[in-house]
Scaffold this motif. Sequence first.
Motif, PDB file in Angstrom:
ATOM      1  N   GLN A  17       0.831  -1.205   0.000  1.00  0.00           N
ATOM      2  CA  GLN A  17       0.000   0.000   0.000  1.00  0.00           C
ATOM      3  C   GLN A  17       0.869   1.260   0.000  1.00  0.00           C
ATOM      4  OE1 GLN A  17      -3.463   0.140  -0.327  1.00  0.00           O
ATOM      5  NE2 GLN A  17      -2.889   2.244  -0.748  1.00  0.00           N
ATOM      6  N   GLU A  18       1.947   1.252   0.795  1.00  0.00           N
ATOM      7  CA  GLU A  18       2.867   2.387   0.794  1.00  0.00           C
ATOM      8  C   GLU A  18       3.476   2.585  -0.585  1.00  0.00           C
ATOM      9  OE1 GLU A  18       5.825   1.902   3.833  1.00  0.00           O
ATOM     10  OE2 GLU A  18       4.360   2.063   5.444  1.00  0.00           O
ATOM     11  N   ARG A  19       3.914   1.498  -1.198  1.00  0.00           N
ATOM     12  CA  ARG A  19       4.488   1.577  -2.545  1.00  0.00           C
ATOM     13  C   ARG A  19       3.481   2.150  -3.529  1.00  0.00           C
ATOM     14  NH1 ARG A  19       4.421  -3.803  -5.058  1.00  0.00           N
ATOM     15  NH2 ARG A  19       2.285  -3.102  -5.235  1.00  0.00           N
ATOM     16  N   ASP A  20       2.240   1.679  -3.449  1.00  0.00           N
ATOM     17  CA  ASP A  20       1.201   2.178  -4.339  1.00  0.00           C
ATOM     18  C   ASP A  20       0.934   3.664  -4.105  1.00  0.00           C
ATOM     19  OD1 ASP A  20       1.047  -0.403  -5.295  1.00  0.00           O
ATOM     20  OD2 ASP A  20      -0.865  -0.856  -4.311  1.00  0.00           O
ATOM     21  N   ASN A  21       0.903   4.085  -2.848  1.00  0.00           N
ATOM     22  CA  ASN A  21       0.686   5.498  -2.529  1.00  0.00           C
ATOM     23  C   ASN A  21       1.812   6.363  -3.089  1.00  0.00           C
ATOM     24  OD1 ASN A  21      -1.661   4.842  -1.177  1.00  0.00           O
ATOM     25  ND2 ASN A  21      -0.747   4.987   0.853  1.00  0.00           N
ATOM     26  N   PHE A  22       3.053   5.895  -2.957  1.00  0.00           N
ATOM     27  CA  PHE A  22       4.191   6.636  -3.502  1.00  0.00           C
ATOM     28  C   PHE A  22       4.068   6.744  -5.018  1.00  0.00           C
ATOM     29  CE2 PHE A  22       6.966   4.975   0.207  1.00  0.00           C
ATOM     30  CZ  PHE A  22       6.510   5.987   1.033  1.00  0.00           C
ATOM     31  N   TRP A  23       3.744   5.634  -5.660  1.00  0.00           N
ATOM     32  CA  TRP A  23       3.637   5.617  -7.115  1.00  0.00           C
ATOM     33  C   TRP A  23       2.548   6.569  -7.574  1.00  0.00           C
ATOM     34  CZ3 TRP A  23       0.333   4.841 -11.114  1.00  0.00           C
ATOM     35  CH2 TRP A  23       0.905   4.637 -12.366  1.00  0.00           C
ATOM     36  N   ILE A  24       1.383   6.525  -6.937  1.00  0.00           N
ATOM     37  CA  ILE A  24       0.276   7.400  -7.316  1.00  0.00           C
ATOM     38  C   ILE A  24       0.667   8.867  -7.140  1.00  0.00           C
ATOM     39  CG2 ILE A  24      -2.056   8.139  -6.659  1.00  0.00           C
ATOM     40  CD1 ILE A  24      -2.576   5.108  -6.018  1.00  0.00           C
ATOM     41  N   ALA A  25       1.301   9.192  -6.022  1.00  0.00           N
ATOM     42  CA  ALA A  25       1.709  10.578  -5.778  1.00  0.00           C
ATOM     43  C   ALA A  25       2.702  11.044  -6.826  1.00  0.00           C
ATOM     44  CB  ALA A  25       2.310  10.717  -4.378  1.00  0.00           C
ATOM     45  N   LEU A  26       3.707  10.239  -7.108  1.00  0.00           N
ATOM     46  CA  LEU A  26       4.710  10.632  -8.098  1.00  0.00           C
ATOM     47  C   LEU A  26       4.120  10.714  -9.500  1.00  0.00           C
ATOM     48  CD1 LEU A  26       7.756   8.606  -6.780  1.00  0.00           C
ATOM     49  CD2 LEU A  26       7.401  11.079  -6.660  1.00  0.00           C
ATOM     50  N   ARG A  27       3.267   9.790  -9.840  1.00  0.00           N
ATOM     51  CA  ARG A  27       2.623   9.810 -11.159  1.00  0.00           C
ATOM     52  C   ARG A  27       1.755  11.065 -11.303  1.00  0.00           C
ATOM     53  NH1 ARG A  27       2.803   7.185 -16.186  1.00  0.00           N
ATOM     54  NH2 ARG A  27       0.746   7.362 -17.082  1.00  0.00           N
ATOM     55  N   THR A  28       1.036  11.409 -10.251  1.00  0.00           N
ATOM     56  CA  THR A  28       0.199  12.608 -10.277  1.00  0.00           C
ATOM     57  C   THR A  28       1.049  13.852 -10.470  1.00  0.00           C
ATOM     58  OG1 THR A  28      -1.443  11.555  -8.859  1.00  0.00           O
ATOM     59  CG2 THR A  28      -1.507  13.952  -8.995  1.00  0.00           C
ATOM     60  N   ILE A  29       2.184  13.918  -9.783  1.00  0.00           N
ATOM     61  CA  ILE A  29       3.074  15.072  -9.921  1.00  0.00           C
ATOM     62  C   ILE A  29       3.637  15.139 -11.339  1.00  0.00           C
ATOM     63  CG2 ILE A  29       5.305  16.030  -9.196  1.00  0.00           C
ATOM     64  CD1 ILE A  29       4.553  15.019  -6.326  1.00  0.00           C
ATOM     65  N   VAL A  30       4.067  14.010 -11.878  1.00  0.00           N
ATOM     66  CA  VAL A  30       4.678  13.989 -13.206  1.00  0.00           C
ATOM     67  C   VAL A  30       3.659  14.272 -14.311  1.00  0.00           C
ATOM     68  CG1 VAL A  30       5.773  12.460 -14.901  1.00  0.00           C
ATOM     69  CG2 VAL A  30       6.571  12.483 -12.555  1.00  0.00           C
ATOM     70  N   LYS A  31       2.498  13.656 -14.234  1.00  0.00           N
ATOM     71  CA  LYS A  31       1.517  13.753 -15.319  1.00  0.00           C
ATOM     72  C   LYS A  31       0.433  14.806 -15.068  1.00  0.00           C
ATOM     73  CE  LYS A  31       3.073  10.411 -17.906  1.00  0.00           C
ATOM     74  NZ  LYS A  31       3.504  10.595 -19.273  1.00  0.00           N
ATOM     75  N   GLY A  32       0.219  15.183 -13.817  1.00  0.00           N
ATOM     76  CA  GLY A  32      -0.910  16.038 -13.498  1.00  0.00           C
ATOM     77  C   GLY A  32      -0.609  17.516 -13.388  1.00  0.00           C
ATOM     78  N   ALA A  69       1.372  11.046   0.874  1.00  0.00           N
ATOM     79  CA  ALA A  69       1.999   9.775   0.478  1.00  0.00           C
ATOM     80  C   ALA A  69       2.884   9.209   1.581  1.00  0.00           C
ATOM     81  CB  ALA A  69       2.797   9.949  -0.807  1.00  0.00           C
ATOM     82  N   ILE A  70       3.558  10.075   2.346  1.00  0.00           N
ATOM     83  CA  ILE A  70       4.468   9.575   3.373  1.00  0.00           C
ATOM     84  C   ILE A  70       3.836   9.518   4.761  1.00  0.00           C
ATOM     85  CG2 ILE A  70       6.516  10.317   2.116  1.00  0.00           C
ATOM     86  CD1 ILE A  70       6.779  12.615   4.172  1.00  0.00           C
ATOM     87  N   LYS A  71       2.612   9.990   4.894  1.00  0.00           N
ATOM     88  CA  LYS A  71       1.947   9.987   6.188  1.00  0.00           C
ATOM     89  C   LYS A  71       1.853   8.555   6.728  1.00  0.00           C
ATOM     90  CE  LYS A  71      -2.219  11.469   8.540  1.00  0.00           C
ATOM     91  NZ  LYS A  71      -3.532  12.116   8.404  1.00  0.00           N
ATOM     92  N   GLY A  72       2.311   8.371   7.932  1.00  0.00           N
ATOM     93  CA  GLY A  72       2.250   7.072   8.584  1.00  0.00           C
ATOM     94  C   GLY A  72       3.367   6.128   8.222  1.00  0.00           C
ATOM     95  N   THR A  73       4.313   6.550   7.395  1.00  0.00           N
ATOM     96  CA  THR A  73       5.427   5.679   7.036  1.00  0.00           C
ATOM     97  C   THR A  73       6.612   5.964   7.956  1.00  0.00           C
ATOM     98  OG1 THR A  73       6.315   7.208   5.398  1.00  0.00           O
ATOM     99  CG2 THR A  73       4.718   5.620   4.614  1.00  0.00           C
ATOM    100  N   LYS A  74       7.504   5.005   8.019  1.00  0.00           N
ATOM    101  CA  LYS A  74       8.692   5.179   8.858  1.00  0.00           C
ATOM    102  C   LYS A  74       9.759   5.927   8.080  1.00  0.00           C
ATOM    103  CE  LYS A  74       8.069   1.030  11.594  1.00  0.00           C
ATOM    104  NZ  LYS A  74       8.655  -0.252  12.007  1.00  0.00           N
TER     105      LYS A  74
END
Length: 78
Positions: A17-32, A69-74
């Motif tokens: 889930q963390e990996r997916d959140n990172f990917w979605i955030a980065l994809r949104t920044i790059v494409k959005g 994206a990083i909320k709750g991660t170590k």
Amino acid sequence: MADANTMTPAAIKRLQQERDNFWIALRTIVKGYLPPDRLRAQSEKLYGLPGDEAIEYAYENMQHLAGLAIKGTKKPKE
């Protein structure tokens, strides 16, 4: 760090889930988001904002998206 064979299913799911959140955030920044030069040129037409103000809002939105994206991660070890 433990390998995938010794991790619990819940830990694996959390990491996925963390990996997916990172990917979605980065994809949104790059494409959005428009590049700064295009945003500056088109912001009045698209958003009714001066270019510098649109860039400021975009920057704040990207910071917010990254924070979510990083909320709750170590924090990684340095």
